[in-house]
Design a protein around this motif. Structure first.
Motif, mmCIF file in Angstrom:
data_model
loop_
_atom_site.group_PDB
_atom_site.id
_atom_site.type_symbol
_atom_site.label_atom_id
_atom_site.label_comp_id
_atom_site.label_asym_id
_atom_site.label_seq_id
_atom_site.Cartn_x
_atom_site.Cartn_y
_atom_site.Cartn_z
ATOM 1 N N ASN A 244 12.429 1.820 -50.670
ATOM 2 C CA ASN A 244 11.677 1.279 -49.525
ATOM 3 C C ASN A 244 10.414 0.510 -49.953
ATOM 4 O O ASN A 244 9.360 0.585 -49.316
ATOM 5 C CB ASN A 244 11.290 2.389 -48.553
ATOM 6 C CG ASN A 244 12.483 3.124 -47.986
ATOM 7 O OD1 ASN A 244 13.511 2.497 -47.662
ATOM 8 N ND2 ASN A 244 12.393 4.439 -47.867
ATOM 9 N N GLY A 245 10.534 -0.219 -51.068
ATOM 10 C CA GLY A 245 9.395 -1.047 -51.515
ATOM 11 C C GLY A 245 8.246 -0.243 -52.074
ATOM 12 O O GLY A 245 7.101 -0.739 -52.101
ATOM 13 N N MET A 246 8.525 0.969 -52.566
ATOM 14 C CA MET A 246 7.490 1.849 -53.099
ATOM 15 C C MET A 246 7.639 1.986 -54.623
ATOM 16 O O MET A 246 8.713 1.753 -55.182
ATOM 17 C CB MET A 246 7.579 3.228 -52.440
ATOM 18 C CG MET A 246 7.540 3.219 -50.918
ATOM 19 S SD MET A 246 5.872 2.928 -50.278
ATOM 20 C CE MET A 246 5.162 4.557 -50.546
ATOM 21 N N ILE A 247 6.564 2.416 -55.255
ATOM 22 C CA ILE A 247 6.566 2.626 -56.700
ATOM 23 C C ILE A 247 5.892 3.955 -57.012
ATOM 24 O O ILE A 247 4.879 4.312 -56.399
ATOM 25 C CB ILE A 247 5.844 1.481 -57.444
ATOM 26 C CG1 ILE A 247 5.915 1.672 -58.972
ATOM 27 C CG2 ILE A 247 4.408 1.325 -56.989
ATOM 28 C CD1 ILE A 247 5.360 0.504 -59.783
ATOM 29 N N LEU A 248 6.464 4.708 -57.977
ATOM 30 C CA LEU A 248 5.856 5.935 -58.487
ATOM 31 C C LEU A 248 5.331 5.598 -59.888
ATOM 32 O O LEU A 248 6.105 5.230 -60.775
ATOM 33 C CB LEU A 248 6.890 7.057 -58.556
ATOM 34 C CG LEU A 248 6.399 8.451 -58.932
ATOM 35 C CD1 LEU A 248 7.372 9.517 -58.389
ATOM 36 C CD2 LEU A 248 6.201 8.655 -60.406
ATOM 37 N N HIS A 249 4.050 5.746 -60.081
ATOM 38 C CA HIS A 249 3.467 5.279 -61.357
ATOM 39 C C HIS A 249 2.129 5.947 -61.630
ATOM 40 O O HIS A 249 1.559 6.632 -60.771
ATOM 41 C CB HIS A 249 3.282 3.757 -61.313
ATOM 42 C CG HIS A 249 2.277 3.299 -60.291
ATOM 43 N ND1 HIS A 249 1.397 2.266 -60.495
ATOM 44 C CD2 HIS A 249 2.000 3.746 -59.023
ATOM 45 C CE1 HIS A 249 0.643 2.088 -59.426
ATOM 46 N NE2 HIS A 249 0.994 2.977 -58.517
ATOM 47 N N ALA A 250 1.618 5.724 -62.841
ATOM 48 C CA ALA A 250 0.252 6.117 -63.216
ATOM 49 C C ALA A 250 -0.583 4.843 -63.137
ATOM 50 O O ALA A 250 -0.496 3.979 -64.025
ATOM 51 C CB ALA A 250 0.236 6.700 -64.630
ATOM 52 N N PRO A 251 -1.388 4.687 -62.078
ATOM 53 C CA PRO A 251 -2.001 3.382 -61.804
ATOM 54 C C PRO A 251 -3.049 2.915 -62.814
ATOM 55 O O PRO A 251 -2.851 1.938 -63.537
ATOM 56 C CB PRO A 251 -2.615 3.557 -60.415
ATOM 57 C CG PRO A 251 -1.959 4.759 -59.833
ATOM 58 C CD PRO A 251 -1.632 5.643 -60.999
ATOM 59 N N TYR A 252 -4.150 3.596 -62.854
ATOM 60 C CA TYR A 252 -5.280 3.168 -63.700
ATOM 61 C C TYR A 252 -6.246 4.327 -63.827
ATOM 62 O O TYR A 252 -6.107 5.363 -63.148
ATOM 63 C CB TYR A 252 -5.970 1.930 -63.110
ATOM 64 C CG TYR A 252 -6.307 2.047 -61.649
ATOM 65 C CD1 TYR A 252 -7.479 2.670 -61.222
ATOM 66 C CD2 TYR A 252 -5.428 1.555 -60.677
ATOM 67 C CE1 TYR A 252 -7.773 2.795 -59.866
ATOM 68 C CE2 TYR A 252 -5.731 1.675 -59.326
ATOM 69 C CZ TYR A 252 -6.903 2.288 -58.929
ATOM 70 O OH TYR A 252 -7.200 2.427 -57.588
#
Length: 272
Positions: A244-252
């Motif tokens: 659904n246009g989402m991302i799971l990540h370690a941003p900053y």
């Protein structure tokens, strides 16, 4: 007296020479060759005249001013006009009328770094170095508190079998809330590619600790084919597609591993 004249006449009679004979005699004398002594005297006189003439010419030549031989000696620099006198004066004054058009003045364009810019650059470099050192210290602190296996150790002894996208995404969700740590690749702290590396290592897949290298390790697919567990690749960043246009990540730095909407259109999907 008469007796004396008569005696004189008798003693030395004068014979008269006709005029024609006198002229013939003069012609003979004129045409008769001169003696050798006379000829020498005559030649010597002519030579003297020639030598005197040449000497007078040389003296006259030396007496001529040098500028008489210079080309253009008739120019104004040899004159005595008022203009010439002005050019020889030491102090001169020139008046220019108001209607004289001044020549345009141009200068090369260049830029120089100011002292303020140098100080600002030095401060920025110092701040970046301080941030790097802080991140390194933070990573060391998290690593000290982590006693589990590293990503490379897990890749050598995998925990899970098939690395299908759904299974990969399920493992990635276990690390939501782990703080971002620059260079981190363990549950003590992750950066973006460290998280991807650690998750795939548990499936026996060893990936480099670099977002660009991880993207090159997979196959690019269309966004319509993307499912949770595929990789979202951005310039300098990577994370797991969450659907659904989402991302799971370690941003900053200063954040934690989280799920959020993809904020840019500059990305593509890769499946490993």
């Amino acid at each position: 007296m008469d007796t004396a004249r008569g005696a004189l006449s008798k003693a030395s009679p004068v014979s008269k020479v006709p005029a024609t004979r006198t002229s013939d005699l003069a012609q003979q004398v004129a045409t008769r060759p001169l003696p050798s002594t006379a000829r020498r005297l005559r030649r010597g006189g002519v030579a003297n005249v020639v030598v005197m003439t040449v000497a007078a010419g040389i003296v006259g030549t030396l007496a001529i001013p040098a500028y008489a031989f210079a080309p253009g000696s008739e120019g104004p620099q040899f004159g005595t006009s008022a203009e010439t006198a002005l050019t020889k004066a030491q102090a001169q004054t020139v008046e220019v009328t108001d209607d004289v058009i001044a020549a345009p003045v141009t200068k090369d364009s260049f830029s120089a770094t100011t002292g303020e810019e140098i100080r600002a650059a030095a401060e920025a470099a110092a701040a970046a170095e301080a941030a790097r050192q802080a991140a390194e210290a933070q990573m060391a602190s998290y690593a000290a508190g982590y006693s589990g296996l590293s990503a490379d150790e897990l890749a050598a002894s995998p925990v899970y079998g098939s690395a299908d996208p759904a299974s990969v995404f399920a493992v990635a969700q276990q690390y939501l809330g782990v703080p971002y740590v620059y260079g981190g690749a363990t549950p003590a702290g992750f950066d973006c590619s460290g998280l991807v590396k650690y998750v795939y290592a548990q499936f026996g897949i060893s990936l480099p600790h670099s977002s660009a290298s991880q993207a090159a390790a997979g196959t690019q697919i269309s966004e319509s084919q993307a499912v949770p567990g595929d990789l979202v690749v951005m310039p300098g960043h990577i994370g797991f597609y969450a659907g659904n246009g989402m991302i799971l990540h370690a941003p900053y730095e200063g954040t934690v591993v989280r799920t959020q909407p993809i904020w840019t259109s500059d990305y593509y999907i890769v499946r490993i």
